[in-house]
Design a protein around this motif. Structure first.
Motif, PDB file in Angstrom:
ATOM      1  N   VAL A  22      11.279  38.601  -9.307  1.00 47.27           N
ATOM      2  CA  VAL A  22      11.758  37.589  -8.953  1.00 47.27           C
ATOM      3  C   VAL A  22      10.542  36.522  -8.337  1.00 47.27           C
ATOM      4  O   VAL A  22      10.400  35.228  -8.480  1.00 47.27           O
ATOM      5  CB  VAL A  22      12.399  37.889  -7.573  1.00 47.27           C
ATOM      6  CG1 VAL A  22      12.862  36.498  -6.670  1.00 47.27           C
ATOM      7  CG2 VAL A  22      13.832  38.343  -8.114  1.00 47.27           C
ATOM      8  N   SER A  25       8.696  35.029 -11.529  1.00 47.80           N
ATOM      9  CA  SER A  25       9.762  34.431 -12.610  1.00 47.80           C
ATOM     10  C   SER A  25       9.561  32.797 -12.492  1.00 47.80           C
ATOM     11  O   SER A  25       9.604  32.353 -11.521  1.00 47.80           O
ATOM     12  CB  SER A  25      11.324  34.786 -12.373  1.00 47.80           C
ATOM     13  OG  SER A  25      12.029  33.985 -13.237  1.00 47.80           O
ATOM     14  N   CYS A  28      13.130  30.477 -11.487  1.00 54.19           N
ATOM     15  CA  CYS A  28      13.813  30.898 -10.548  1.00 54.19           C
ATOM     16  C   CYS A  28      13.585  30.327  -9.206  1.00 54.19           C
ATOM     17  O   CYS A  28      12.480  30.295  -8.902  1.00 54.19           O
ATOM     18  CB  CYS A  28      13.506  32.511 -10.316  1.00 54.19           C
ATOM     19  SG  CYS A  28      14.594  33.313  -8.948  1.00 54.19           S
ATOM     20  N   ARG A  29      14.332  29.148  -8.906  1.00 55.77           N
ATOM     21  CA  ARG A  29      14.350  28.455  -7.670  1.00 55.77           C
ATOM     22  C   ARG A  29      14.881  28.955  -6.412  1.00 55.77           C
ATOM     23  O   ARG A  29      14.573  28.720  -5.326  1.00 55.77           O
ATOM     24  CB  ARG A  29      14.588  27.034  -7.808  1.00 55.77           C
ATOM     25  CG  ARG A  29      13.731  26.168  -9.013  1.00 55.77           C
ATOM     26  CD  ARG A  29      13.893  24.818  -9.139  1.00 55.77           C
ATOM     27  NE  ARG A  29      13.682  24.141  -7.608  1.00 55.77           N
ATOM     28  CZ  ARG A  29      14.248  23.239  -7.422  1.00 55.77           C
ATOM     29  NH1 ARG A  29      15.121  22.461  -8.311  1.00 55.77           N
ATOM     30  NH2 ARG A  29      13.896  22.810  -6.070  1.00 55.77           N
ATOM     31  N   SER A  30      16.298  29.779  -6.718  1.00 51.79           N
ATOM     32  CA  SER A  30      16.813  30.583  -5.573  1.00 51.79           C
ATOM     33  C   SER A  30      17.597  31.657  -6.114  1.00 51.79           C
ATOM     34  O   SER A  30      17.552  31.709  -7.464  1.00 51.79           O
ATOM     35  CB  SER A  30      17.905  29.291  -5.070  1.00 51.79           C
ATOM     36  OG  SER A  30      18.988  29.102  -6.097  1.00 51.79           O
ATOM     37  N   VAL A  31      17.790  32.512  -5.058  1.00 49.75           N
ATOM     38  CA  VAL A  31      18.206  33.837  -5.706  1.00 49.75           C
ATOM     39  C   VAL A  31      19.762  34.138  -4.853  1.00 49.75           C
ATOM     40  O   VAL A  31      19.512  34.020  -3.788  1.00 49.75           O
ATOM     41  CB  VAL A  31      17.136  34.959  -5.298  1.00 49.75           C
ATOM     42  CG1 VAL A  31      17.750  36.419  -5.533  1.00 49.75           C
ATOM     43  CG2 VAL A  31      15.850  34.776  -6.140  1.00 49.75           C
ATOM     44  N   CYS A  48      18.801  35.095 -10.367  1.00 52.12           N
ATOM     45  CA  CYS A  48      18.008  33.898 -10.240  1.00 52.12           C
ATOM     46  C   CYS A  48      18.640  32.693 -10.803  1.00 52.12           C
ATOM     47  O   CYS A  48      19.328  32.787 -11.678  1.00 52.12           O
ATOM     48  CB  CYS A  48      16.671  34.215 -10.937  1.00 52.12           C
ATOM     49  SG  CYS A  48      15.486  35.142 -10.091  1.00 52.12           S
ATOM     50  N   ASP A  50      17.988  28.442 -11.737  1.00 56.07           N
ATOM     51  CA  ASP A  50      16.864  27.393 -11.611  1.00 56.07           C
ATOM     52  C   ASP A  50      17.216  26.255 -10.841  1.00 56.07           C
ATOM     53  O   ASP A  50      16.410  25.209 -11.134  1.00 56.07           O
ATOM     54  CB  ASP A  50      16.702  27.217 -13.382  1.00 56.07           C
ATOM     55  CG  ASP A  50      18.247  26.501 -13.977  1.00 56.07           C
ATOM     56  OD1 ASP A  50      19.293  26.628 -13.324  1.00 56.07           O
ATOM     57  OD2 ASP A  50      18.217  25.945 -15.037  1.00 56.07           O
ATOM     58  N   SER A  58      15.400  31.275  -1.080  1.00 51.30           N
ATOM     59  CA  SER A  58      14.439  30.857  -1.819  1.00 51.30           C
ATOM     60  C   SER A  58      13.822  32.018  -2.677  1.00 51.30           C
ATOM     61  O   SER A  58      13.952  33.260  -2.364  1.00 51.30           O
ATOM     62  CB  SER A  58      13.316  30.352  -0.815  1.00 51.30           C
ATOM     63  OG  SER A  58      12.656  31.258  -0.301  1.00 51.30           O
ATOM     64  N   GLN A  59      12.890  31.651  -3.851  1.00 51.15           N
ATOM     65  CA  GLN A  59      12.321  32.706  -4.467  1.00 51.15           C
ATOM     66  C   GLN A  59      11.348  33.626  -3.823  1.00 51.15           C
ATOM     67  O   GLN A  59      11.470  34.759  -4.016  1.00 51.15           O
ATOM     68  CB  GLN A  59      11.662  32.078  -5.518  1.00 51.15           C
ATOM     69  CG  GLN A  59      10.883  32.857  -6.728  1.00 51.15           C
ATOM     70  CD  GLN A  59      10.116  32.060  -7.681  1.00 51.15           C
ATOM     71  OE1 GLN A  59       9.924  30.810  -7.634  1.00 51.15           O
ATOM     72  NE2 GLN A  59       9.628  32.835  -8.644  1.00 51.15           N
TER      73      GLN A  59
END
Length: 94
Positions: A22, A25, A28-31, A48, A50, A58-59
């Motif tokens: 994570v 990556s 990956c902007r948010s999870v 993840c 975009d 948050s990432q």
């Protein structure tokens, strides 16, 4: 008991690998966290996205939480094995 420790240790390593994945990556902007599978053989996943998703983390925070959980799980498995080896040995007196 050994088999249980191995299984839990592997679970901890998967948290570490997920956290590292994570963090590094590019897309990956948010999870979001959740479970997949059925009741008996489900698994916990990190998905993840975009873009920023409502209810997502948050990432960086998600990666750090996964790594911290992995370290805690692996340490829980390893500490009982390492403590007797690290304790000072007593020399018997005559």
């Amino acid at each position: 008991m050994l088999l249980l420790r191995v299984a839990v240790g592997i679970g901890g390593l998967t948290f570490l690998i997920t956290g590292i994945g994570v963090l590094f990556s590019d897309g990956c902007r948010s999870v979001t966290w959740g479970s997949r599978g059925d009741v008996r053989a489900g698994n916990f996943t990190a998905v993840c996205h975009d873009s920023v998703v409502a209810g997502g983390m948050s990432q960086g925070l998600a990666g750090l939480i996964a790594i911290a959980a992995g370290v805690i799980i692996v340490a829980t498995v390893m500490v009982p094995q390492l403590l007797p080896r690290l304790a000072p040995r007593r020399v018997p007196r005559n």
